[in-house]
Design a protein around this motif. Structure first.
Motif, PDB file in Angstrom:
ATOM      1  N   PRO A  60      -2.029   1.841  -6.842  1.00 23.87           N
ATOM      2  CA  PRO A  60      -0.831   1.005  -7.023  1.00 23.87           C
ATOM      3  C   PRO A  60       0.346   1.501  -6.178  1.00 23.87           C
ATOM      4  O   PRO A  60       0.522   2.702  -5.968  1.00 23.87           O
TER       5      PRO A  60
ATOM      6  N   ALA B  78      -8.170  -1.506  -8.039  1.00 20.74           N
ATOM      7  CA  ALA B  78      -7.650  -0.318  -7.366  1.00 20.74           C
ATOM      8  C   ALA B  78      -8.622   0.185  -6.306  1.00 20.74           C
ATOM      9  O   ALA B  78      -8.206   0.667  -5.247  1.00 20.74           O
TER      10      ALA B  78
ATOM     11  N   LYS C 178      -5.287  -2.897 -12.673  1.00 19.86           N
ATOM     12  CA  LYS C 178      -5.983  -2.098 -11.659  1.00 19.86           C
ATOM     13  C   LYS C 178      -7.442  -1.802 -11.992  1.00 19.86           C
ATOM     14  O   LYS C 178      -8.258  -1.567 -11.098  1.00 19.86           O
ATOM     15  N   ASP C 179      -7.804  -1.841 -13.285  1.00 21.17           N
ATOM     16  CA  ASP C 179      -9.179  -1.544 -13.669  1.00 21.17           C
ATOM     17  C   ASP C 179     -10.038  -2.793 -13.827  1.00 21.17           C
ATOM     18  O   ASP C 179     -11.235  -2.689 -14.131  1.00 21.17           O
TER      19      ASP C 179
ATOM     20  N   PHE D  15      -0.042  -5.170 -10.806  1.00 21.33           N
ATOM     21  CA  PHE D  15      -1.237  -4.565 -10.204  1.00 21.33           C
ATOM     22  C   PHE D  15      -1.673  -3.349 -11.018  1.00 21.33           C
ATOM     23  O   PHE D  15      -2.865  -3.135 -11.255  1.00 21.33           O
ATOM     24  N   ARG D  16      -0.699  -2.546 -11.466  1.00 23.46           N
ATOM     25  CA  ARG D  16      -1.040  -1.359 -12.251  1.00 23.46           C
ATOM     26  C   ARG D  16      -1.656  -1.772 -13.589  1.00 23.46           C
ATOM     27  O   ARG D  16      -2.594  -1.122 -14.086  1.00 23.46           O
TER      28      ARG D  16
ATOM     29  N   ARG E 258      -0.678  -5.279  -4.569  1.00 23.89           N
ATOM     30  CA  ARG E 258      -0.687  -3.837  -4.789  1.00 23.89           C
ATOM     31  C   ARG E 258       0.701  -3.254  -5.066  1.00 23.89           C
ATOM     32  O   ARG E 258       0.829  -2.221  -5.731  1.00 23.89           O
TER      33      ARG E 258
END
Length: 514
Positions: free
Chosen positions: A486, A480, A386-387, A382-383, A377
Motif C-alpha cells: 500500500p 498487494a 489488500k488481502d 487499498f489497504r 494502491r
C-alpha cells in the motif's frame, strides 16, 4: 523545441462504443504553457479510429520531435498501451519520452525500474513542471534541479526530485485550445464539446477515490474568467456543451454561485454536464433555479452505494436520505440525474444486490451508471482490500467497468449478470421510459434518448465481452501481491517536503519520492 503530445487509444468500452469523442484536456493543459514558452507543439489524438499503434508512431515521429509527451485520463487502464507506444518509439528517434498522469505519479518507481522506454515521469500537476523540464532538456541543465519529476540517475536507479507542490492560481496557465480542430470533438449526441475544469481536488475523504489525493487540495478558477472562456469557446469555435472534469466543482457555494451568475450574464446557449455530491445539491436548494438557467443539464451524483454501512466503510460522508432528496430537487428544477452505483466494496451476496436494486428504484434517478470497485494502491481503501484476491490480471480492464476483485459469495458470472439485470430493470422501468418518450423539455428528451441509445450499445458489448473475450483468473494473487505494498502514506502527491529549521525539532514528512 519540437514537442509531440500523444493521447493513446483507450481500450475501455465507454471509449470505443459511442460515436462522440472528447478532447484530452490534460494534454491540452500542458500544450498551452509550452506554446506560450515558444515551443512548437503538436497533438496526436489516437482515440480517433482508434488509430493503429504503428500509424500513431509514424505520425508522432514524422517531423522529428525533440520530446514526446504521453498521458491519458484513464491513467491505470491506459498504462499498458502507453508503455507499448513508448517501446515502439524508443530507439527510432533521439526524442526524450516523458510520461505523466495519476498512475505514473504514484508508480514511478516501478515504471522506471521495469522499463527504459520512459526517460522522465512528471509527478502531479504538469503545467509548471513541464515548462521547467523542457527548458532543462533544451539547455542541457541538470534534471535534479527540476521539481516534480522522476528519472533514472547515473547508476540507473529511479530517482525523484522534490515535489513541485500545487498550482496556487489555476488561471495562471491556459489550455492550448488551438491544438485541436473543434469540429472533430462532440458529446451528448453530436454536440460540439470540450472538457474543462472549474476546480481541482475535493475536500472530502472518500477512501477509495483515486484522484482526491492527486490534486492534494481543492482550488477553483476565477468564476468570471471561467465563464468568459466558456462563452469565447462558444462564440469562436461553436462549442455547445461543456463536460466538467472536476471531482467536486460545487464545494464552495460562494464560488459556484459566482460562476452561475457569470454564466447567466454571458448569455450563451451552452449546456453543462458534470459530477458533484448529493449533499451540495441539497445545500443549494435555494439557488438550483440558477443552475438550470446557467446551462446545467445533468449532474452525475457519486452515490457509490445504497447501504449505509458500506457508505461508512468507504467514508463517503453522505446518506441515502440526501441522495434521494438531491434527485428529487434536480428533477424539480429540470436537471437530469445520473446515479453511480458501485458493486464490490464488500462481499455482497444476492440479498445485498436485491436491497441495492430496491433502493435504486426508490431513488428514481433518470440514469444510472453501474461500476465495480477498482482499488488504487495509493488510496486508504487499498489497504482495507489488500488481502482480497485479484481475478482480472489484464490492467487494461482496470477501468471501473470490469470486476477485478474476487467475491466469496458470488462467482464472477453471478455478479456480472446481476449488475446487468439491475441496469436493465432500472433503465426500463415505466417512469424512465415515459420520460424518454414524452418529456416536455425537448433538450432533456434528446439527452435521455441519446444516453439510452449509447447505453444499449455498451450493455450488449459488455455482455459479449464477458462471455467471449475477457479472461479471468481463478486463483489469482492478493491485491498487494499484484500491485505491491500500500502507498496510502503518499496519497497526497504534491505535498512539499520542507526541511526542519532545527535538528532538535525535526519532524518526518512523507511525500512521493522521499
Amino acid at each position: 523545441m519540437k514537442i509531440v503530445l500523444i493521447n493513446p487509444p483507450h481500450t475501455a468500452i465507454g471509449s470505443r462504443v459511442p460515436d462522440d469523442h472528447l478532447p484530452p484536456l490534460g494534454l491540452l493543459a500542458l500544450g498551452g504553457p509550452l506554446l506560450d514558452a515558444g515551443h512548437q507543439v503538436r497533438l496526436v489524438d489516437a482515440e480517433f479510429g482508434p488509430m493503429p499503434l504503428p500509424a500513431l508512431v509514424e505520425d508522432a515521429l514524422g517531423d522529428g520531435p525533440d520530446s514526446i509527451l504521453i498521458g491519458h485520463s484513464g491513467s491505470t487502464s491506459a498504462h499498458p498501451t502507453a508503455l507499448q507506444i513508448a517501446r515502439m518509439v524508443k530507439g527510432r528517434a533521439p526524442a526524450t519520452l516523458v510520461y505523466g498522469g495519476i498512475f505514473p505519479t504514484y508508480h514511478w518507481r516501478d515504471i522506471l525500474a521495469g522499463t527504459e522506454a520512459f526517460d522522465v515521469i512528471v509527478r502531479g500537476e504538469g503545467e509548471a513542471t513541464i515548462v521547467s523540464l523542457i527548458e532543462a532538456l533544451d539547455r542541457r541543465r541538470p534534471l535534479a534541479d527540476v521539481a516534480g519529476i522522476a528519472y533514472r540517475d547515473d547508476l540507473g536507479r529511479p530517482f525523484a526530485t522534490r515535489s513541485a507542490g500545487t498550482i496556487a492560481t489555476l488561471d495562471d496557465y491556459r489550455v492550448g485550445w488551438e491544438l485541436i480542430d473543434h469540429r472533430r470533438y462532440s458529446y451528448w449526441g453530436g454536440k460540439r464539446a470540450v472538457v474543462m475544469q472549474f476546480s481541482r481536488g475535493c475536500p472530502h475523504l472518500c477512501n477509495y477515490c483515486g484522484q482526491r489525493g492527486f490534486w492534494t487540495r481543492w482550488r477553483h478558477r476565477d468564476p468570471k474568467n471561467f465563464a468568459r472562456e466558456i462563452a469565447w469557446l462558444h462564440r469562436e469555435h461553436g462549442v455547445d456543451l461543456i463536460n466538467l472534469a472536476d471531482e467536486n466543482p460545487t464545494s464552495s457555494k460562494k464560488a459556484w454561485r459566482a460562476f452561475l451568475d457569470a454564466m447567466i450574464a454571458e448569455d450563451v446557449p451552452v449546456l453543462i454536464v458534470g459530477s458533484t455530491r448529493a449533499d451540495d445539491i441539497v445545500r443549494d436548494a435555494d439557488i438550483l433555479h440558477l443552475y438550470r438557467k446557467a446551462g446545467i443539464i445533468r449532474w452525475l451524483l457519486g452515490m457509490e452505494n445504497t447501504d449505509e454501512e458500506t457508505l461508512s466503510l468507504i467514508r463517503k460522508g453522505g446518506s441515502t436520505a440526501s441522495d434521494r432528496e438531491a434527485i428529487r430537487l434536480l428533477r424539480q428544477h429540470g436537471i437530469l440525474s445520473m446515479a453511480t452505483w458501485v458493486a464490490g466494496f464488500e462481499d455482497e451476496g444476492f440479498r445485498d444486490l436485491w436491497r441495492g436494486f430496491r433502493q435504486l428504484i426508490a431513488y428514481d434517478p433518470d440514469q444510472i451508471q453501474a461500476l465495480y470497485v477498482t482499488p488504487h494502491r495509493w488510496t486508504p481503501f487499498f489497504r482495507i482490500a489488500k488481502d482480497r484476491r485479484v481475478i482480472q490480471s489484464d490492467v487494461r480492464l482496470w477501468d471501473y467497468k470490469h470486476q477485478v476483485l474476487r467475491m466469496t459469495r458470488l462467482k464472477p458470472w453471478m455478479l456480472f449478470f446481476s449488475v446487468k439485470l439491475i441496469e436493465l430493470a432500472v433503465q426500463s422501468r415505466p417512469k424512465a421510459l415515459a420520460r424518454i418518450l414524452f418529456h416536455r423539455d425537448p433538450e432533456q428528451r434528446h439527452s435521455m434518448r441519446w444516453y439510452t441509445k449509447m447505453g444499449r450499445r455498451v450493455w450488449f458489448r459488455e455482455v459479449w465481452g464477458f462471455l467471449a473475450r475477457d479472461r479471468r483468473v481463478t486463483d489469482g494473487p492478493t491485491l498487494a501481491e499484484f500491485w505491491g505494498a500500500p502507498q496510502d502514506a503518499e496519497e497526497e502527491s504534491m505535498v512539499v517536503m520542507r526541511p526542519p529549521r532545527k535538528p532538535a525539532e525535526a519532524t518526518v514528512a512523507i511525500s512521493p519520492g522521499a
